[in-house]
Scaffold this motif. Structure first.
Motif, PDB file in Angstrom:
ATOM      1  N   LYS A  12      26.471  31.902  48.076  1.00 21.31           N
ATOM      2  CA  LYS A  12      26.876  30.373  47.026  1.00 21.31           C
ATOM      3  C   LYS A  12      25.572  29.892  46.630  1.00 21.31           C
ATOM      4  O   LYS A  12      25.555  29.232  45.551  1.00 21.31           O
ATOM      5  N   CYS A  13      24.592  29.769  47.547  1.00 18.87           N
ATOM      6  CA  CYS A  13      23.118  29.097  47.207  1.00 18.87           C
ATOM      7  C   CYS A  13      22.186  29.511  48.341  1.00 18.87           C
ATOM      8  O   CYS A  13      22.661  29.516  49.530  1.00 18.87           O
ATOM      9  N   TYR A  44      27.632  21.849  50.330  1.00 19.00           N
ATOM     10  CA  TYR A  44      27.851  23.308  50.635  1.00 19.00           C
ATOM     11  C   TYR A  44      28.167  23.556  52.058  1.00 19.00           C
ATOM     12  O   TYR A  44      28.957  24.561  52.635  1.00 19.00           O
TER      13      TYR A  44
END
Length: 101
Positions: A12-13, A44
């Motif tokens: 995701k990141c 997140y």
């Protein structure tokens, strides 16, 4: 073989793009100390923060996944109720100003 990672966070990141702030987990009544990792205005993940008196280095599984609900049910526009009707208000009007003596 590889590292154990969370499917919710995987790809995701990148972690080096995240910033963290100290927070308290709302997953159970224990009040575990956590680091909330975010980028921009998206949360997140929540990771446990060491505190000998409360949670040491652990947190509940339910609390670890509460970041999802925090992203979905966020207050983006402040409202006030005037004469029974809900109206958009400025942020400064919604929250009182705290002054130290």
């Amino acid at each position: 073989m590889g590292a154990l990672t969370s499917k919710d966070f995987r790809f995701k990141c990148r972690v080096w793009f995240l910033k963290a702030f100290d927070s308290i987990c709302t997953g159970c009544s224990k009040g575990c100390n956590v680091d909330a990792h975010h980028k921009g205005d998206i949360l997140y993940r929540l990771k446990p923060r060491w505190n000998d008196a409360v949670n040491q280095a652990w947190m509940c599984d339910f609390g670890r996944l509460t970041y999802k609900a925090m992203n979905e049910a966020r207050l983006l526009t402040p409202y006030v109720r005037e004469e029974g009707a809900r109206k958009v208000a400025a942020w400064g009007r919604s929250f009182p100003t705290w002054r130290s003596a």
